[in-house]
Design a protein around this motif. Structure first.
Motif, PDB file in Angstrom:
ATOM      1  N   SER A  83       0.993  -1.181   0.426  1.00 16.28           N
ATOM      2  CA  SER A  83      -0.068  -0.074   0.041  1.00 16.28           C
ATOM      3  C   SER A  83       1.088   1.210  -0.203  1.00 16.28           C
ATOM      4  O   SER A  83       0.357   2.475  -0.263  1.00 16.28           O
ATOM      5  CB  SER A  83      -0.495   0.200   1.752  1.00 16.28           C
ATOM      6  N   THR A  89     -10.957   9.218   9.013  1.00 15.45           N
ATOM      7  CA  THR A  89     -10.201   8.175   8.043  1.00 15.45           C
ATOM      8  C   THR A  89     -10.525   6.625   8.091  1.00 15.45           C
ATOM      9  O   THR A  89     -11.485   6.841   8.508  1.00 15.45           O
ATOM     10  CB  THR A  89      -8.844   8.511   8.696  1.00 15.45           C
ATOM     11  N   CYS A  90      -9.495   5.876   7.522  1.00 10.91           N
ATOM     12  CA  CYS A  90      -9.547   4.686   7.625  1.00 10.91           C
ATOM     13  C   CYS A  90      -9.949   3.957   9.084  1.00 10.91           C
ATOM     14  O   CYS A  90     -10.053   2.641   8.715  1.00 10.91           O
ATOM     15  CB  CYS A  90      -8.929   3.885   6.252  1.00 10.91           C
ATOM     16  N   ALA A 132      -6.756  -1.608  -0.023  1.00 12.71           N
ATOM     17  CA  ALA A 132      -5.790  -1.031   0.418  1.00 12.71           C
ATOM     18  C   ALA A 132      -5.385   0.066  -0.529  1.00 12.71           C
ATOM     19  O   ALA A 132      -4.637   1.144  -0.056  1.00 12.71           O
ATOM     20  CB  ALA A 132      -5.321  -1.584   1.943  1.00 12.71           C
ATOM     21  N   HIS A 181      -8.185   2.887  -1.499  1.00 14.16           N
ATOM     22  CA  HIS A 181      -7.393   4.465  -0.741  1.00 14.16           C
ATOM     23  C   HIS A 181      -6.417   5.298  -0.903  1.00 14.16           C
ATOM     24  O   HIS A 181      -6.586   6.624  -0.676  1.00 14.16           O
ATOM     25  CB  HIS A 181      -6.797   3.859   0.786  1.00 14.16           C
ATOM     26  N   HIS A 193      -7.980   6.931  -3.396  1.00  9.53           N
ATOM     27  CA  HIS A 193      -8.716   8.690  -2.727  1.00  9.53           C
ATOM     28  C   HIS A 193      -7.605   9.404  -2.248  1.00  9.53           C
ATOM     29  O   HIS A 193      -7.853  10.386  -2.438  1.00  9.53           O
ATOM     30  CB  HIS A 193      -9.781   8.018  -1.299  1.00  9.53           C
ATOM     31  N   TYR A 215     -15.066  -2.153   6.197  1.00 11.03           N
ATOM     32  CA  TYR A 215     -14.065  -1.533   5.935  1.00 11.03           C
ATOM     33  C   TYR A 215     -14.434  -0.755   4.828  1.00 11.03           C
ATOM     34  O   TYR A 215     -13.908  -0.262   4.123  1.00 11.03           O
ATOM     35  CB  TYR A 215     -12.733  -2.522   5.310  1.00 11.03           C
ATOM     36  N   ILE A 271     -14.910   3.475   3.686  1.00  6.39           N
ATOM     37  CA  ILE A 271     -14.517   4.148   2.161  1.00  6.39           C
ATOM     38  C   ILE A 271     -15.431   4.496   1.172  1.00  6.39           C
ATOM     39  O   ILE A 271     -15.126   4.914   0.644  1.00  6.39           O
ATOM     40  CB  ILE A 271     -13.601   2.584   1.841  1.00  6.39           C
ATOM     41  N   TRP A 325     -16.725   7.930   1.310  1.00  8.80           N
ATOM     42  CA  TRP A 325     -16.031   8.930   0.477  1.00  8.80           C
ATOM     43  C   TRP A 325     -16.269   8.991  -0.656  1.00  8.80           C
ATOM     44  O   TRP A 325     -15.912  10.350  -0.674  1.00  8.80           O
ATOM     45  CB  TRP A 325     -14.371   8.454   0.022  1.00  8.80           C
TER      46      TRP A 325
END
Lengths: 207, 207
Positions: free
Chosen positions: A104, B12-13, B103, B107, B110, B164, B168, B171
């Motif tokens: 990641s 945030t994640c 991930a 992410h 984003h 999870y 996300i 967003w």
């Protein structure tokens, strides 16, 4: 039972899964995609992996992608090879944390060198991304170097994380990182590179 | 035994791990970092997580980071909550593959909206990255929508992957994605958002 098949391409992170399969003693077929002719975006391959990326592993249960998931899966399918911690959730999580960081953060930093078009269209922006790769990859190497006690990523025990770090550490010079600053990473790379399973995977992968 | 402590920040994640801990019935302390004052880069927090990111989970065994590793760890530490497949390496790998994609690809796409400075210094390049986010996030949503049979990510069984994806998927509108094109993702988001553990995590996280 379907014979396993690993889709790879030279110079990519698919080498990590290729190494893990040989370390495990798995019997599988290798399919090499030519990224030069964009074979990873062909209709045939998109039917296997709609993401258009390698690695993809065809197993008897179905097709799997994403390196950290593949590495853990290979280790769990071949427990006698002892490629991942067993019956120790924390130690397993440590390995997954390391592999997740490579996937990641480190691989993503590296991808901004040649794959900037994923995240911007503008040629100047893509060049600006490329220009920062030596710094982002050096920052990643700093973090890894500080944690790499050795001889292996998890300490005394070799795991699939070692083949993955090896795969990514081979990119450092090309990414403009001064590897002399990272003696532990270099020593680890030499240690992993000396393993027969790793040499076999490199020879088969063609890079 | 050290009481577990989760470091988070609103929006945030880290919400995914926060949700997983409540779904698991874990007893833990929550520490919220203020990204507005760059608390994640403070010396105190860098001593906990040198990456300067959330989530970080302090456990009795040590500190863990990287969402997919944390989620699997939480699930494995609380097997009675049934938050991940057990004794089925392929099903577990499917979950890790999904979490790994979130991930390493979603992410990351984003992050090019507000964190472009990670990968380029030039203001125009950062703006060019921001401009592409609606397209990259839409491409990710397309891929997820096509695979999301429901009711949960793994089918009939809720897992840590659902919290999870929920995290996300919140967003998407902010990232310029037309969510009307993704009815399965929206329905999944509503389904997950109705769970008591999720509502509790959102209320505590402050966003």
């Amino acid at each position: 039972m379907t014979r396993w098949k690993l889709y790879t391409s030279p110079g990519t992170c698919s080498l990590a899964s290729h190494i893990a399969l040989h370390e495990a003693g798995a019997d599988f077929d290798l399919v090499k995609l030519d990224f030069g002719t964009m074979q990873q975006q062909s209709a045939d391959f998109l039917a296997i992996n709609p993401k258009g990326r390698v690695p993809a592993l065809v197993t008897d249960g179905g097709i799997l992608t994403e390196t950290p998931a593949l590495l853990a899966f290979i280790a769990q399918c071949f427990p006698q090879a002892r490629l991942a911690p067993e019956n120790d959730a924390f130690a397993f999580a440590r390995m997954q944390e390391f592999n997740g960081y490579l996937a990641s953060t480190v691989h993503v930093a590296h991808a901004h060198k040649r794959r900037g078009a994923r995240w911007a269209d503008d040629a100047a922006a893509i060049e600006a991304m490329r220009a920062k790769v030596p710094r982002t990859m050096t920052a990643c190497a700093n973090l890894i170097e500080a944690r790499l006690i050795g001889p292996w990523v998890l300490g005394e025990r070799y795991s699939v994380a070692d083949g993955y770090l090896f795969t990514i550490a081979r990119w450092l010079e090309g990414d403009g990182v001064d590897v002399e600053r990272f003696p532990r990473i270099v020593a680890h790379r030499e240690r992993v590179g000396a393993r027969p399973a790793v040499q076999r995977a490199i020879a088969e992968a063609g890079g």
